[in-house]
Design a protein around this motif. Structure first.
Motif, PDB file in Angstrom:
ATOM      1  N   LYS A  52      -3.391  11.611   0.746  1.00 41.58           N
ATOM      2  CA  LYS A  52      -3.855   9.916   0.965  1.00 41.58           C
ATOM      3  C   LYS A  52      -3.548   9.112   0.938  1.00 41.58           C
ATOM      4  O   LYS A  52      -2.308   8.885   0.164  1.00 41.58           O
ATOM      5  N   ARG A  53      -4.097   8.499   2.056  1.00 42.12           N
ATOM      6  CA  ARG A  53      -3.326   7.129   2.416  1.00 42.12           C
ATOM      7  C   ARG A  53      -3.762   6.197   1.064  1.00 42.12           C
ATOM      8  O   ARG A  53      -5.257   5.949   0.929  1.00 42.12           O
ATOM      9  N   VAL A  54      -3.475   5.184  -0.091  1.00 42.83           N
ATOM     10  CA  VAL A  54      -3.034   4.069  -0.781  1.00 42.83           C
ATOM     11  C   VAL A  54      -3.987   3.153  -0.556  1.00 42.83           C
ATOM     12  O   VAL A  54      -3.867   2.481   0.897  1.00 42.83           O
ATOM     13  N   ARG A  55      -4.805   2.529  -0.700  1.00 45.62           N
ATOM     14  CA  ARG A  55      -5.708   1.424  -0.288  1.00 45.62           C
ATOM     15  C   ARG A  55      -6.426   1.187  -1.361  1.00 45.62           C
ATOM     16  O   ARG A  55      -6.707   2.223  -3.044  1.00 45.62           O
TER      17      ARG A  55
ATOM     18  N   LEU B  59       0.451  -1.220  -0.078  1.00 40.91           N
ATOM     19  CA  LEU B  59      -0.205  -0.086  -0.329  1.00 40.91           C
ATOM     20  C   LEU B  59       0.995   1.130  -0.022  1.00 40.91           C
ATOM     21  O   LEU B  59       0.695   2.355   0.407  1.00 40.91           O
ATOM     22  N   ASN B  60       1.961   1.168  -1.139  1.00 40.34           N
ATOM     23  CA  ASN B  60       2.831   2.223  -1.230  1.00 40.34           C
ATOM     24  C   ASN B  60       3.857   2.264  -2.365  1.00 40.34           C
ATOM     25  O   ASN B  60       4.497   1.344  -2.423  1.00 40.34           O
ATOM     26  N   PHE B  61       3.491   3.114  -3.001  1.00 38.20           N
ATOM     27  CA  PHE B  61       4.327   2.619  -4.380  1.00 38.20           C
ATOM     28  C   PHE B  61       5.306   3.202  -4.637  1.00 38.20           C
ATOM     29  O   PHE B  61       6.307   2.365  -4.645  1.00 38.20           O
TER      30      PHE B  61
ATOM     31  N   PHE C  24      -6.691   1.487  -7.349  1.00 41.11           N
ATOM     32  CA  PHE C  24      -6.446   2.459  -6.447  1.00 41.11           C
ATOM     33  C   PHE C  24      -6.912   3.285  -6.012  1.00 41.11           C
ATOM     34  O   PHE C  24      -7.592   4.343  -6.695  1.00 41.11           O
ATOM     35  N   GLU C  25      -7.037   4.138  -4.584  1.00 44.16           N
ATOM     36  CA  GLU C  25      -7.660   5.569  -4.207  1.00 44.16           C
ATOM     37  C   GLU C  25      -6.248   5.942  -3.447  1.00 44.16           C
ATOM     38  O   GLU C  25      -5.519   5.109  -3.368  1.00 44.16           O
ATOM     39  N   ARG C  26      -6.315   7.106  -4.607  1.00 43.25           N
ATOM     40  CA  ARG C  26      -4.470   7.757  -4.221  1.00 43.25           C
ATOM     41  C   ARG C  26      -5.181   8.998  -4.866  1.00 43.25           C
ATOM     42  O   ARG C  26      -5.704   9.263  -5.420  1.00 43.25           O
TER      43      ARG C  26
ATOM     44  N   ARG D  34      -2.194  13.144  -3.542  1.00 48.24           N
ATOM     45  CA  ARG D  34      -1.675  13.936  -2.753  1.00 48.24           C
ATOM     46  C   ARG D  34      -2.208  14.153  -1.208  1.00 48.24           C
ATOM     47  O   ARG D  34      -3.092  13.958  -1.373  1.00 48.24           O
TER      48      ARG D  34
ATOM     49  N   SER E  34       3.880   3.237 -11.429  1.00 47.06           N
ATOM     50  CA  SER E  34       2.567   4.220 -11.607  1.00 47.06           C
ATOM     51  C   SER E  34       2.403   4.286 -12.536  1.00 47.06           C
ATOM     52  O   SER E  34       1.263   3.820 -13.066  1.00 47.06           O
TER      53      SER E  34
END
Length: 283
Positions: free
Chosen positions: A54-57, A16-18, A48-50, A52, A33
């Motif tokens: 915002k936490r990736v989920r 959950l982190n690019f 993914f919801e992503r 600036r 990306s």
């Protein structure tokens, strides 16, 4: 579908982190990306919801796609491993009947494995006439079965006496009428049994039938009926009914091995010899 992009997608799902996914994949974040964008364009969904700050989920659609991605990657790995191992491994395609597979074959395979532990054997079980057709079509390297007559590729013919087979607890006091069990279409053995009983003035009747040899063996092992089998195929918990138990003698049946004429292979020749010796050595 791009497997590299799928691997990047799974890495992002797991971290959950690019940035972390990029480190895991030994690449840069922009490449990760790009892979995700490519997949989202392909499936027409946001994975993914992503953004600036915002936490990736994972989205609901991303969760569904993750299951498919893992299956695709696992199947790819399996395919590669299988092809690599099959390229280094010799295979023998052996066809035989269920009856022989349950009796003669285990001892033969144990002996063969001692000399050729790296040879893989693919076993197909079917009726003898069906095996003959598959052998003629080139689907089998060896066919070990009831003799199908003089035809191309026959390596040996060995006679095995036919015997009455019963379960350990079969009660021999069945009077004049003998309960029998045979394959649903087992015409030859059924005829041999009934003709032999007629010769001594006894009557046989079909108490049970099964379309599968395993079903026939189950009835016999249960002690509810007798059947006729090649002597080499009778192993515990089945027993041979002795001649003094009031049943007539029977004829013999021929067992044969057929081999494709594809040149000399030491492993196939060794299996031929072991199978023949296995038939000959049965008491």
């Amino acid at each position: 579908m791009d497997l590299v992009a799928l691997e990047s997608f799974v890495a992002v799902c797991e971290t959950l982190n690019f940035s972390e996914a990029a480190r895991r994949r030994n690449t840069v974040q922009s490449a990760i990306s790009s892979h995700i964008t490519k997949l989202e364009e392909l499936v027409g969904q946001t994975l993914f919801e992503r953004g600036r700050g915002k936490r990736v989920r994972l989205t609901d659609e991303g969760t569904v796609f993750l299951a498919y991605a893992r299956r695709i990657l696992a199947l790819t790995d399996e395919a590669v491993d299988t092809m690599r191992s099959s390229g280094a491994q010799t295979t023998i395609r052996l066809g035989t009947t269920v009856t022989l597979a349950l009796s003669v074959l285990p001892v033969a395979l144990r002996a063969f494995a001692r000399s050729y532990p790296d040879v893989q054997i693919h076993i197909s079980c079917d009726r003898s006439d069906a095996l003959a057709g598959r052998f003629d079509a080139g689907e089998l390297d060896l066919a070990f079965m009831m003799d199908q007559g003089r035809r191309s590729g026959r390596v040996f013919v060995e006679d095995s006496p036919l015997v009455w087979a019963a379960g350990e607890h079969f009660d021999g006091n069945f009077g004049q009428d003998v309960p029998l069990v045979f394959l649903t279409d087992g015409r030859d053995l059924r005829r041999f049994a009934l003709e032999a009983l007629d010769r001594i003035g006894r009557r046989g009747f079909i108490a049970h039938t099964s379309p599968d040899p395993v079903g026939v063996r189950s009835f016999v092992a249960a002690g509810v009926a007798l059947t006729v089998m090649p002597k080499v195929a009778v192993l515990p918990p089945l027993r041979i009914v002795a001649e003094d138990e009031g049943l007539p003698s029977l004829n013999s049946v021929a067992l044969s091995l057929y081999r494709q004429s594809d040149g000399h292979r030491p492993d196939i020749s060794a299996l031929e010899t072991i199978l023949q010796n296995s038939v000959r050595s049965r008491p």
